[in-house]
Design an enzyme around this catalytic site. Structure first.
Site, PDB file in Angstrom:
ATOM      1  N   ARG A   1      35.300   1.870  15.155  1.00 11.26           N
ATOM      2  CA  ARG A   1      36.103   0.646  15.166  1.00 11.26           C
ATOM      3  C   ARG A   1      35.987   0.003  16.537  1.00 11.26           C
ATOM      4  O   ARG A   1      35.374   0.558  17.444  1.00 11.26           O
ATOM      5  CB  ARG A   1      37.570   0.982  14.884  1.00 11.26           C
ATOM      6  CG  ARG A   1      38.114   2.047  15.828  1.00 11.26           C
ATOM      7  CD  ARG A   1      39.588   2.276  15.675  1.00 11.26           C
ATOM      8  NE  ARG A   1      40.052   3.465  16.333  1.00 11.26           N
ATOM      9  CZ  ARG A   1      40.267   3.603  17.638  1.00 11.26           C
ATOM     10  NH1 ARG A   1      40.017   2.595  18.450  1.00 11.26           N
ATOM     11  NH2 ARG A   1      40.709   4.734  18.151  1.00 11.26           N
TER      12      ARG A   1
ATOM     13  N   HIS B   1      46.204  12.762  27.671  1.00 15.35           N
ATOM     14  CA  HIS B   1      45.047  12.336  26.883  1.00 15.35           C
ATOM     15  C   HIS B   1      45.137  10.888  26.415  1.00 15.35           C
ATOM     16  O   HIS B   1      44.368  10.472  25.550  1.00 15.35           O
ATOM     17  CB  HIS B   1      44.833  13.265  25.680  1.00 15.35           C
ATOM     18  CG  HIS B   1      44.780  14.716  26.056  1.00 15.35           C
ATOM     19  ND1 HIS B   1      43.752  15.255  26.790  1.00 15.35           N
ATOM     20  CD2 HIS B   1      45.650  15.743  25.831  1.00 15.35           C
ATOM     21  CE1 HIS B   1      43.979  16.549  26.986  1.00 15.35           C
ATOM     22  NE2 HIS B   1      45.123  16.859  26.418  1.00 15.35           N
TER      23      HIS B   1
ATOM     24  N   LYS C   1      35.927  15.674  13.461  1.00  9.38           N
ATOM     25  CA  LYS C   1      35.202  15.966  14.698  1.00  9.38           C
ATOM     26  C   LYS C   1      34.210  17.108  14.531  1.00  9.38           C
ATOM     27  O   LYS C   1      33.140  17.104  15.134  1.00  9.38           O
ATOM     28  CB  LYS C   1      36.199  16.289  15.815  1.00  9.38           C
ATOM     29  CG  LYS C   1      37.100  15.125  16.210  1.00  9.38           C
ATOM     30  CD  LYS C   1      37.983  15.501  17.384  1.00  9.38           C
ATOM     31  CE  LYS C   1      38.911  14.373  17.788  1.00  9.38           C
ATOM     32  NZ  LYS C   1      39.939  14.091  16.790  1.00  9.38           N
TER      33      LYS C   1
ATOM     34  N   LYS D   1      41.934  20.861  19.424  1.00  3.06           N
ATOM     35  CA  LYS D   1      41.908  19.446  19.056  1.00  3.06           C
ATOM     36  C   LYS D   1      41.969  19.312  17.539  1.00  3.06           C
ATOM     37  O   LYS D   1      41.290  20.029  16.811  1.00  3.06           O
ATOM     38  CB  LYS D   1      40.621  18.780  19.573  1.00  3.06           C
ATOM     39  CG  LYS D   1      40.482  18.777  21.082  1.00  3.06           C
ATOM     40  CD  LYS D   1      39.114  18.294  21.536  1.00  3.06           C
ATOM     41  CE  LYS D   1      38.913  16.839  21.258  1.00  3.06           C
ATOM     42  NZ  LYS D   1      37.630  16.349  21.842  1.00  3.06           N
TER      43      LYS D   1
ATOM     44  N   GLU E   1      32.055   8.521  22.491  1.00  2.83           N
ATOM     45  CA  GLU E   1      32.777   9.079  23.632  1.00  2.83           C
ATOM     46  C   GLU E   1      32.112  10.366  24.104  1.00  2.83           C
ATOM     47  O   GLU E   1      31.798  11.244  23.295  1.00  2.83           O
ATOM     48  CB  GLU E   1      34.234   9.337  23.264  1.00  2.83           C
ATOM     49  CG  GLU E   1      34.974   8.082  22.833  1.00  2.83           C
ATOM     50  CD  GLU E   1      36.475   8.266  22.811  1.00  2.83           C
ATOM     51  OE1 GLU E   1      36.953   9.384  23.066  1.00  2.83           O
ATOM     52  OE2 GLU E   1      37.180   7.275  22.530  1.00  2.83           O
TER      53      GLU E   1
ATOM     54  N   GLY F   1      43.508   9.682  19.939  1.00  2.97           N
ATOM     55  CA  GLY F   1      44.633   9.251  20.760  1.00  2.97           C
ATOM     56  C   GLY F   1      45.384  10.382  21.418  1.00  2.97           C
ATOM     57  O   GLY F   1      46.514  10.203  21.860  1.00  2.97           O
TER      58      GLY F   1
END
Length: 642
Positions: free
Chosen positions: A296, A234, A116, A158, A274, A164
């Site tokens: 994906r 989440h 990320k 994070k 996202e 997920g």
């Protein structure tokens, strides 16, 4: 187009890919573990290859065995589904080295978006807005705490790898940062093998809106947005497309940003960009920020298919086989509104703990799409994600689609495992959600109301008693000769006793604690006290289920074999099968109610088990590394003094 592909996955996504392959005349090869030998996706495929034991590490994560299965069966390509190996760039490299085609993006694209922190830096260069935060390499706890202070609380910790919701913690006060960091790192290490984290500013009224993109390696388009704001811990619960309140200006800005993100890495195939959106003042084009890109197909892709009429799996197959992306942005039209609800085997009152069980009864409604990997009689395994199905509806407007979702959830029937079905139905009826006033905190704010168990009324209890007495279909189970009075029988179910009197074919009287229910069968449907019950009785081994608006399950109790629970709360039991990851107490140690006793790893998540009361540990019955079954005793406290 390929003539045969192998699907390196299981469950509903494997079945979903097979559906599209059948339309295109493409033969399919399934892989399966010991736990999935009789699974639905195995039965659907043209061929199936066993790849190992029930643990994912012994089967679905064994890239070498999966590639060998593809070569042995003559498959030309491998579709990864989602999860497992779908975002593993080393697997992509191995697939291509073996002379096979990976149905998805290049390993370089996956690596670019896999961490990320690096992905955010790349997106900044591409002109995509990113959330304020720390994405650096220094993982020293003091440095990270200082970064959190500089960003300003509340912050999100994070994991830089994976997704997920795993390895993610919300921290609202500086004094809680160290414990949250340790917990997030531990979960990230377990889930992804990488404990590194980043720190981001937490947005007070956030909405999670993502954009579906598709590329052919040169050019990309977007297929509009999905709102995934209804989340718990989440994890997405209900998704919809398009996002409520979306303006054309905002949609264009987000869509262009998502396409820039995809084209910046030469993306090929289906992906999702996202964004976190500040919804405090409506949807504004200057209030969205890049979070991550999932390289994906997404679990929630059916809602995009519903509003565009596009089969995303078919597009994946076509582009992977060498066809260019023929649709241009202006060719893609948005029509109507769609919802997807994720139906899970989980114990909602116990904190949404994943559950297992054998699906003794399973029925999906007409008029809704149900993507599932299970059939009646199948077992929800402790080894994998406990999703039963995705219920998808589409309508010309949001209001109509939401009404269809509510009806579909009411008509879905599951027995043999506890589920989140009632919770989903409560969400669909939630006033704020129905008005489109959504954000990621909605469920947490209204959790008590959304998870409140509705008490069964007299009609429901009466129907359950009829089922227990063998009168579900109005048959003659209690027929016989009785002098001067109706034949009667007392039945015992969870929570109540009932006296059932057979008055004749299709007629009975049920008495429960002095309340009387006169029951009559009309055209195959039961009426109670002159009104249609609007519910169905389903009998499964040891249980009577009542399905109507809502679902109730009553265990059949033998009155001669009742056992009392451990009233003292001295035993801490495993709520599900799993691996004991850590034990924090020893015999003789004093504990207070709420203290951590152990951590159980099950169904891809860590669950902290705490003391139910103050006391002293009498015995620790397991050690870290032990695999335990549901109900296994882990820790025993000394008995409370009288």
């Amino acid at each position: 187009m390929f003539s045969k592909i192998l699907i390196a996955n299981r469950g509903e996504i494997a079945a979903r890919v097979i559906d599209s392959c059948r339309k295109l005349g493409v033969a399919t090869v399934a892989v399966y573990s010991d736990a999935d030998a009789t699974a639905r996706h195995v039965a659907m495929a043209d061929e199936a290859v066993h790849v190992g034991g029930p643990r994912p590490a012994d089967s679905y994560l064994r890239g070498d065995a999966i590639i060998a299965a593809a070569l042995a069966t003559g498959a030309e390509a491998i579709h990864p589904g989602y999860g497992f190996l779908s975002e593993n760039p080393d697997f992509v490299d191995a697939v291509e080295k073996a002379g096979l085609v990976f149905i998805g993006p290049s390993s370089a694209a996956i690596r670019a978006m896999g961490l990320k922190d690096a992905a955010k830096a790349l997106m900044e260069k591409a002109g995509v807005p990113v959330v304020p935060g720390y994405h650096g390499d220094n993982q020293d706890p003091e440095h990270l705490a200082g970064a959190a202070d500089a960003i300003g609380y509340p912050v999100l910790i994070k994991a830089v790898a994976g997704g997920g919701g795993k390895g993610m913690r919300l921290v609202e006060r500086a004094k809680d940062f160290a414990d949250a960091l340790e917990s997030a790192r531990g979960e990230a290490q377990t889930a992804f093998g990488n404990p590194a984290v980043l720190i981001e500013k937490y947005i007070e009224k956030p909405r999670h809106i993502e954009v579906q993109v598709f590329g052919d390696g040169t050019r990309a388009v977007h297929l509009f947005e999905r709102d995934c704001s209804l989340q718990r811990r989440h994890q997405k619960v209900i998704e919809e497309a398009p996002a409520p309140g979306m303006t054309e200006e905002m949609r264009q800005a987000m869509g262009q940003a998502a396409v820039r993100a995809a084209e910046a890495i030469g993306y090929k195939g289906a992906g999702t960009v996202e964004f976190i959106v500040d919804g405090s003042e409506g949807l504004r084009p200057d209030r969205f920020w890049f979070m991550e890109m999932n390289t994906r197909l997404q679990v929630e892709h059916p809602v995009t298919e519903a509003i565009t009429g596009i089969d995303l799996v078919e597009w994946q197959l076509r582009v992977a086989s060498g066809e260019p992306l023929t649709s241009r942005q202006e060719d893609i039209r948005l029509a109507g509104h769609a919802f997807e609800a994720r139906l899970y085997a989980e114990d909602v009152p116990a904190g949404f703990l994943p559950a297992t069980g054998t699906l003794s009864h399973l029925h999906f409604p007409d008029g809704a799409r149900a993507d599932t990997g299970v059939r009646p009689g199948d077992t929800i395994s402790p080894w994998y994600d406990p999703m039963i199905a995705k219920i998808i509806v589409h309508g010309p407007t949001r209001a109509i689609a939401l009404s269809k979702l509510t009806a579909a959830l009411e008509d879905t029937e599951v027995a043999g495992s506890v589920t989140n079905l009632s919770f989903l139905a409560a969400l669909a009826r939630h006033e704020g959600f129905r008005a489109g006033d959504v954000d990621t905190g909605l469920i947490a704010r209204d959790l008590a109301a959304l998870t409140a168990a509705a008490a069964p009324g007299l009609a429901v209890q009466a129907l359950a008693a009829l089922g227990a007495a063998g009168l579900a279909d109005g048959g003659a189970a209690m027929a016989g000769f009785a002098l001067w009075a109706p034949l009667r029988r007392t039945v015992t179910l969870d929570g109540f006793d009932a006296v059932v009197e057979a008055l004749g074919p299709g007629r009975a009287r049920v008495t429960i604690e002095g309340d009387v229910a006169d029951c009559a069968l009309h055209s195959g449907a039961w009426w109670v006290n002159g009104r249609p019950a609007g519910a169905r009785i389903v009998l499964t081994p040891g249980t009577v289920s009542i399905f109507g608006p809502g679902a109730w399950h009553f265990g059949l109790t033998d009155p001669l074999d009742r056992q009392s629970a451990d009233a003292g709360g001295g035993l801490t039991l495993s709520p599900m099968p799993g691996l004991v990851k850590a034990v924090f107490v020893t015999a003789g140690q004093a504990v207070a109610a709420g203290d951590r006793l152990a951590v159980l790893e099950a169904m891809k998540m860590e669950h902290t088990l705490t003391a139910a009361r103050d006391g002293t540990v009498a015995e620790v019955l397991v050690a870290a590394g032990t695999q335990v079954e549901a109900g296994a005793a882990l820790v025993r406290l000394e008995e409370e003094e009288a």
